[in-house]
Design a protein around this motif. Structure first.
Motif, mmCIF file in Angstrom:
data_model
loop_
_atom_site.group_PDB
_atom_site.id
_atom_site.type_symbol
_atom_site.label_atom_id
_atom_site.label_comp_id
_atom_site.label_asym_id
_atom_site.label_seq_id
_atom_site.Cartn_x
_atom_site.Cartn_y
_atom_site.Cartn_z
ATOM 1 N N ASP A 9 0.901 -1.155 0.000
ATOM 2 C CA ASP A 9 0.000 0.000 0.000
ATOM 3 C C ASP A 9 0.936 1.200 0.000
ATOM 4 O O ASP A 9 1.748 1.346 0.928
ATOM 5 C CB ASP A 9 -0.885 -0.004 1.259
ATOM 6 N N TYR A 34 -2.536 -2.696 -2.806
ATOM 7 C CA TYR A 34 -3.692 -3.088 -1.986
ATOM 8 C C TYR A 34 -4.107 -1.880 -1.161
ATOM 9 O O TYR A 34 -3.262 -1.065 -0.786
ATOM 10 C CB TYR A 34 -3.313 -4.219 -1.024
ATOM 11 N N ILE A 36 -5.211 -1.078 2.386
ATOM 12 C CA ILE A 36 -5.347 -1.733 3.705
ATOM 13 C C ILE A 36 -6.584 -1.245 4.445
ATOM 14 O O ILE A 36 -7.178 -1.984 5.216
ATOM 15 C CB ILE A 36 -4.075 -1.589 4.585
ATOM 16 N N ALA A 38 -9.408 -0.748 3.195
ATOM 17 C CA ALA A 38 -10.555 -1.506 2.674
ATOM 18 C C ALA A 38 -10.431 -2.995 2.990
ATOM 19 O O ALA A 38 -11.216 -3.811 2.496
ATOM 20 C CB ALA A 38 -10.680 -1.284 1.165
ATOM 21 N N GLY A 39 -9.426 -3.374 3.760
ATOM 22 C CA GLY A 39 -9.288 -4.784 4.172
ATOM 23 C C GLY A 39 -8.758 -5.699 3.081
ATOM 24 O O GLY A 39 -8.926 -6.928 3.153
ATOM 25 N N GLU A 40 -8.088 -5.122 2.083
ATOM 26 C CA GLU A 40 -7.669 -5.958 0.943
ATOM 27 C C GLU A 40 -6.540 -6.937 1.273
ATOM 28 O O GLU A 40 -6.237 -7.810 0.463
ATOM 29 C CB GLU A 40 -7.271 -5.057 -0.239
ATOM 30 N N THR A 41 -5.905 -6.777 2.454
ATOM 31 C CA THR A 41 -4.889 -7.769 2.854
ATOM 32 C C THR A 41 -5.464 -8.805 3.816
ATOM 33 O O THR A 41 -4.722 -9.599 4.387
ATOM 34 C CB THR A 41 -3.682 -7.081 3.527
ATOM 35 N N ARG A 42 -6.781 -8.776 3.971
ATOM 36 C CA ARG A 42 -7.431 -9.730 4.881
ATOM 37 C C ARG A 42 -8.355 -10.680 4.131
ATOM 38 O O ARG A 42 -9.163 -11.383 4.739
ATOM 39 C CB ARG A 42 -8.225 -8.954 5.949
ATOM 40 N N THR A 43 -8.281 -10.683 2.821
ATOM 41 C CA THR A 43 -9.149 -11.574 2.042
ATOM 42 C C THR A 43 -8.603 -13.005 2.114
ATOM 43 O O THR A 43 -7.392 -13.204 2.311
ATOM 44 C CB THR A 43 -9.190 -11.137 0.566
ATOM 45 N N GLY A 54 -1.701 -11.408 7.049
ATOM 46 C CA GLY A 54 -2.675 -10.393 6.630
ATOM 47 C C GLY A 54 -2.123 -8.981 6.521
ATOM 48 O O GLY A 54 -2.883 -8.012 6.670
ATOM 49 N N ARG A 55 -0.840 -8.856 6.252
ATOM 50 C CA ARG A 55 -0.243 -7.515 6.205
ATOM 51 C C ARG A 55 0.689 -7.373 5.002
ATOM 52 O O ARG A 55 1.308 -8.334 4.560
ATOM 53 C CB ARG A 55 0.573 -7.245 7.475
#
Ligand SMILES: N[C@@H](CCC(=O)N[C@@H](CS)C(=O)NCC(=O)O)C(=O)O
Length: 204
Positions: A9, A34, A36, A38-43, A54-55
């Motif tokens: 990011d 990504y 972060i 918007a939670g795009e590393t937690r999909t 997740g990071r």
């Protein structure tokens, strides 16, 4: 060397460390971005194939994935003057990189993220309750750096190393987190020295 892709990011100083290292040693780096917030590393896809933690950042080297910014910087800088040859200096460089991860980044980067990107009004009561402690600990980290840099041009030895890159990333934008850099004049002079390095690239 295998193809290098940084999963990032661009707002993240941890990601910037890796881009700055690659630029200083002259290695080309692709990027994949990504959001972060918007939670795009937690999909499930990211957790399953890029980083189960997740990071970002994650440095992809061919088909292999290397999380943790300072590990990725080490991978890129291996064999370059950014890692000292001398055994003590190498360990001393790691000392500052561990300091960055334990005493600096969790305070200065987190305050920047909360105040500059999330916004104080949107912080949870728990986050608001932690702000004072993070402000104090962040100031202590900057004071320690200032004391060292008042005696020495760089963190280790006579030239820039990964210790300078790791600490530069969030220090030079610390004002976004409410820290006054004018209180740390040796840090301000060091920031200018880092910016003057051949190959330096600015943060996005
Ligand atoms: N120790 C890690 C920290 C990584 C980290 O905290 N990444 C943040 C951005 S700087 C992140 O991905 N946050 C998104 C999340 O936790 O969902 C490093 O140095 O790479």
């Amino acid at each position: 060397m295998a193809d290098l892709t940084l999963h990032e990011d661009p707002r993240s100083g941890n990601c910037y460390k890796i881009k700055l290292t690659a630029a200083l040693v002259g290695l080309p780096l692709e990027t994949r971005q990504y959001d972060i917030l918007a939670g795009e590393t937690r999909t499930p896809e990211f957790l399953g194939s890029v980083n189960p933690n997740g990071r970002i950042p994650v440095l992809q080297i061919g088909a292999r994935f290397l999380p943790e910014s300072n590990a990725a910087c080490w991978y890129l800088a291996e064999g370059s003057p950014l890692i000292p040859g001398n055994r003590f200096d190498q360990a001393d460089m790691l000392r500052w990189m561990f300091f960055e991860q334990y005493s600096h980044e969790p305070n200065i980067a987190t305050m920047r993220f909360w105040l500059h990107f999330v916004g104080e009004a949107k912080l949870s009561p728990q986050q608001k309750a932690q702000m004072m402690a993070k402000r104090i600990a962040g100031c202590e980290a900057l004071k320690l750096m200032d004391g060292h840099l008042a005696q020495s041009g760089w963190f280790v030895g006579d030239g820039p190393t990964l210790a300078d890159i790791a600490l530069f990333a969030y220090t030079h934008v610390a004002e976004d987190g409410g820290f006054a850099l004018s209180d740390y004049p040796a840090v301000e002079r060091w920031i200018e020295r880092v910016k003057a390095l051949p190959g330096f690239v600015a943060m996005a």
